[in-house]
Design an enzyme around this catalytic site. Sequence first.
Site, short mmCIF file in Angstrom:
data_model
loop_
_atom_site.label_atom_id
_atom_site.label_comp_id
_atom_site.label_asym_id
_atom_site.label_seq_id
_atom_site.Cartn_x
_atom_site.Cartn_y
_atom_site.Cartn_z
N HIS A 50 0.85 -1.19 0.00
CA HIS A 50 0.00 0.00 0.00
C HIS A 50 0.89 1.24 0.00
O HIS A 50 2.10 1.15 0.22
CB HIS A 50 -0.95 0.00 1.21
CG HIS A 50 -0.27 0.08 2.54
ND1 HIS A 50 -0.16 -1.00 3.39
CD2 HIS A 50 0.33 1.11 3.17
CE1 HIS A 50 0.49 -0.63 4.48
NE2 HIS A 50 0.81 0.66 4.37
P1 TYD Z 1 -2.03 -3.15 7.51
O1 TYD Z 1 -1.67 -1.71 7.43
O2 TYD Z 1 -2.86 -3.74 6.41
O3 TYD Z 1 -0.69 -4.01 7.66
P2 TYD Z 1 0.54 -4.17 6.64
O4 TYD Z 1 0.40 -3.12 5.61
O5 TYD Z 1 1.74 -3.99 7.51
O6 TYD Z 1 0.48 -5.54 6.08
O7 TYD Z 1 -2.70 -3.39 8.90
C1 TYD Z 1 -3.15 -4.67 9.33
C2 TYD Z 1 -4.39 -4.49 10.19
O8 TYD Z 1 -4.10 -3.72 11.36
C3 TYD Z 1 -5.49 -3.77 9.45
O9 TYD Z 1 -6.71 -4.38 9.81
C4 TYD Z 1 -5.46 -2.36 10.01
C5 TYD Z 1 -4.93 -2.56 11.41
N1 TYD Z 1 -4.12 -1.44 11.89
C6 TYD Z 1 -4.59 -0.64 12.91
O10 TYD Z 1 -5.71 -0.83 13.44
N2 TYD Z 1 -3.82 0.38 13.37
C7 TYD Z 1 -2.60 0.64 12.83
O11 TYD Z 1 -1.89 1.58 13.29
C8 TYD Z 1 -2.12 -0.19 11.75
C9 TYD Z 1 -0.77 0.06 11.12
C10 TYD Z 1 -2.91 -1.22 11.33
#
Ligand code: TYD
Length: 133
Positions: A50
Amino acid sequence: MSLIHWTHFPPLGDERGSLVALEGGKTVPFPIQRVYYLFGTKLGVSRGFHAHKKLQQVAVCVTGRCRMVLDDGQKREEVWLDTPTQGLLIGNMVWREMHDFSHDCVLLVLASNHYDENDYIRNYEEFIRLAEK
Ligand code: TYD
């Protein structure tokens, strides 16, 4: 210009070991609104995929290693995060992917804002469209 920009965290070491202090507005070039960390990532799992419209982040691998891919829509660069005294600056509108996490990897991320799903661009084609504007 390279997409790879580091900020150095000088270790405050003595005979007992090392200590690193992260300070918003100093070694971290924005006021820190959020801290999160990835750990226990399963072998072979990749994360990220992302970009953020506005958010700025600094990622520091406190233990272990992982490979970070950054892409600004024009070029793609990669770097290993494997030192607790170097933070990788990840600006807004940069696509990021994290691969090859070691089993012991703890990836600490400092963010310039609170969590906001509306700030995410999770579709690569949409990212390319927005990056071209
Ligand atoms: P995501 O950003 O998709 O993880 P990555 O990009 O590292 O693979 O986040 C995973 C899950 O955690 C998603 O459901 C959103 C949640 N999340 C939060 O609630 N707070 C946060 O600060 C972050 C980074 C993620």
